[in-house]
Design an enzyme around this catalytic site. Structure first.
Site, PDB file in Angstrom:
ATOM      1  CG  ASP A  61       5.279 -43.516 -27.582  1.00  0.00           C
ATOM      2  OD1 ASP A  61       6.261 -43.932 -28.233  1.00  0.00           O
ATOM      3  OD2 ASP A  61       5.375 -43.088 -26.406  1.00  0.00           O
ATOM      4  CG  ASP A 117      12.896 -44.764 -25.882  1.00  0.00           C
ATOM      5  OD1 ASP A 117      13.809 -45.380 -25.289  1.00  0.00           O
ATOM      6  OD2 ASP A 117      11.850 -44.396 -25.310  1.00  0.00           O
ATOM      7  CE  LYS A 123      12.486 -46.741 -22.064  1.00  0.00           C
ATOM      8  NZ  LYS A 123      11.594 -46.153 -23.077  1.00  0.00           N
ATOM      9  CG  HIS A 171      18.011 -55.203 -20.529  1.00  0.00           C
ATOM     10  ND1 HIS A 171      17.139 -55.074 -19.468  1.00  0.00           N
ATOM     11  CD2 HIS A 171      19.124 -55.762 -20.036  1.00  0.00           C
ATOM     12  CE1 HIS A 171      17.713 -55.555 -18.374  1.00  0.00           C
ATOM     13  NE2 HIS A 171      18.917 -55.986 -18.704  1.00  0.00           N
ATOM     14  N   PRO A 216      26.029 -58.501 -24.557  1.00  0.00           N
ATOM     15  CG  PRO A 216      27.926 -57.912 -23.304  1.00  0.00           C
ATOM     16  CD  PRO A 216      26.766 -58.876 -23.327  1.00  0.00           C
ATOM     17  CD  GLN A 267       5.620 -41.928 -17.207  1.00  0.00           C
ATOM     18  OE1 GLN A 267       6.339 -42.486 -16.371  1.00  0.00           O
ATOM     19  NE2 GLN A 267       5.966 -41.800 -18.464  1.00  0.00           N
ATOM     20  N   GLY A 319       5.187 -37.100 -23.981  1.00  0.00           N
ATOM     21  CA  GLY A 319       4.344 -37.772 -24.962  1.00  0.00           C
ATOM     22  C   GLY A 319       2.907 -37.327 -24.837  1.00  0.00           C
TER      23      GLY A 319
HETATM   24  O1  C5P Z   1       4.699 -38.485 -21.575  1.00  0.00           O
HETATM   25  P1  C5P Z   1       4.382 -39.929 -21.772  1.00  0.00           P
HETATM   26  O2  C5P Z   1       4.198 -40.668 -20.472  1.00  0.00           O
HETATM   27  O3  C5P Z   1       3.256 -40.199 -22.732  1.00  0.00           O
HETATM   28  O4  C5P Z   1       5.658 -40.469 -22.524  1.00  0.00           O
HETATM   29  C1  C5P Z   1       6.415 -41.428 -22.069  1.00  0.00           C
HETATM   30  C2  C5P Z   1       7.427 -41.761 -23.127  1.00  0.00           C
HETATM   31  O5  C5P Z   1       8.677 -41.778 -22.515  1.00  0.00           O
HETATM   32  C3  C5P Z   1       7.208 -43.123 -23.716  1.00  0.00           C
HETATM   33  O6  C5P Z   1       7.602 -43.093 -25.076  1.00  0.00           O
HETATM   34  C4  C5P Z   1       8.112 -44.020 -22.923  1.00  0.00           C
HETATM   35  O7  C5P Z   1       8.595 -45.100 -23.681  1.00  0.00           O
HETATM   36  C5  C5P Z   1       9.240 -43.079 -22.542  1.00  0.00           C
HETATM   37  N1  C5P Z   1       9.763 -43.329 -21.215  1.00  0.00           N
HETATM   38  C6  C5P Z   1      11.086 -43.498 -21.050  1.00  0.00           C
HETATM   39  N2  C5P Z   1      11.604 -43.752 -19.815  1.00  0.00           N
HETATM   40  C7  C5P Z   1      10.841 -43.767 -18.766  1.00  0.00           C
HETATM   41  C8  C5P Z   1       9.473 -43.566 -18.904  1.00  0.00           C
HETATM   42  C9  C5P Z   1       8.967 -43.341 -20.175  1.00  0.00           C
HETATM   43  O8  C5P Z   1      11.853 -43.424 -22.009  1.00  0.00           O
HETATM   44  N3  C5P Z   1      11.374 -43.927 -17.581  1.00  0.00           N
END
Ligand code: C5P
Length: 230
Positions: A10, A60, A62, A64, A67, A185, A205
């Site tokens: 990122d 990644d 994600k 959403h 379909p 987080q 990350g």
């Molecule tokens: O370790 P760090 O918090 O920096 O990295 C988080 C990475 O993981 C980000 O790229 C985020 O998009 C991804 N992520 C994820 N699913 C989550 C939380 C974070 O894919 N539940």
């Protein structure tokens, strides 16, 4: 030996993402390109990083959506042939299975409840059960729809492992070595806890990429993870 870690690239620009890719590639199996890099640099980011690294590519995005739109999005990235591509499990069975059928050679990874979400956040968006109960339910639904990999918190990975087949790849973000800043987080665990709980791949990350010596940081964490297997 490379550790089962996906480093989240990122980065604020492609040059930085490429520098990080070179720095961590000797120590980790996987590089994760997510929204920040992909939306800015597009397919070029994957092509450039592949020239510099033999790591697996984890796209990644994600996804959403309905379909039909997810099928179109999957077709749009098919030429990149990523090893992993993420969709939100809460998009539902039909959406997940559309992605699985469109990209049969990519592991479609269903993201359950984001590790940045705690009990209160989850209630605010209308879920009545806890993050871990909701994650388990979404993981089972995603696997039934054909997903072969799941993103969940390391705090619920052992419970999810009991509820899905052994060959489902369990992937855990929200990894924070002891003493590191948790940033945004919430449901965090150390690398050791995640592996002991049954995670197959750790997404990491900022604990690596915010360090001045990114290569050394990747080596330290990779050594710690590999030591658990010895
Ligand atoms: O370790 P760090 O918090 O920096 O990295 C988080 C990475 O993981 C980000 O790229 C985020 O998009 C991804 N992520 C994820 N699913 C989550 C939380 C974070 O894919 N539940």
């Amino acid at each position: 030996m490379k550790a089962p870690i996906a480093v989240a690239l990122d980065a604020p620009d492609l040059a930085t993402a490429k520098n990080w890719a070179v720095a961590v590639s000797p120590y980790v199996t996987t590089l994760k390109i997510g929204l920040e890099t992909y939306l800015r640099d597009g397919k070029e980011s994957i092509h450039e990083i592949r020239k510099l690294s033999d790591c697996d590519i984890f796209l990644d995005l994600k996804l959403h959506d309905i379909p039909a739109t997810v099928i179109g999005a999957c077709k749009s990235v098919a030429e990149l042939a990523p090893k992993y591509l993420t969709v939100h499990a809460s998009g539902g069975k039909d959406m997940i299975s559309a992605a699985v059928q469109t990209l049969p050679n990519t592991l479609i990874v269903a993201v359950t409840i984001l590790t940045s979400i705690d009990d209160r956040n989850l209630q605010e968006i209308g879920f009545s059960s806890s993050p871990s109960q909701s994650s388990i339910k979404l993981a089972q639904l995603a696997v039934a729809a054909g997903a072969r990999a799941i993103v969940c918190s390391a705090q619920e990975v052992s419970e999810i492992r009991r509820n899905v087949a052994d060959d489902i790849v369990l992937i855990t973000p929200g990894i924070r070595p002891a003493g590191k800043n948790r940033d945004d987080q919430q449901r965090i665990a150390t690398p050791q806890e995640a592996i002991s709980n049954g995670a197959d791949l750790l997404v990491i990350g900022r604990p690596i990429t915010s360090e001045i010596d990114v290569s050394a940081a990747a080596k330290v964490i990779s050594d710690e993870v590999n030591d658990i297997y010895l």
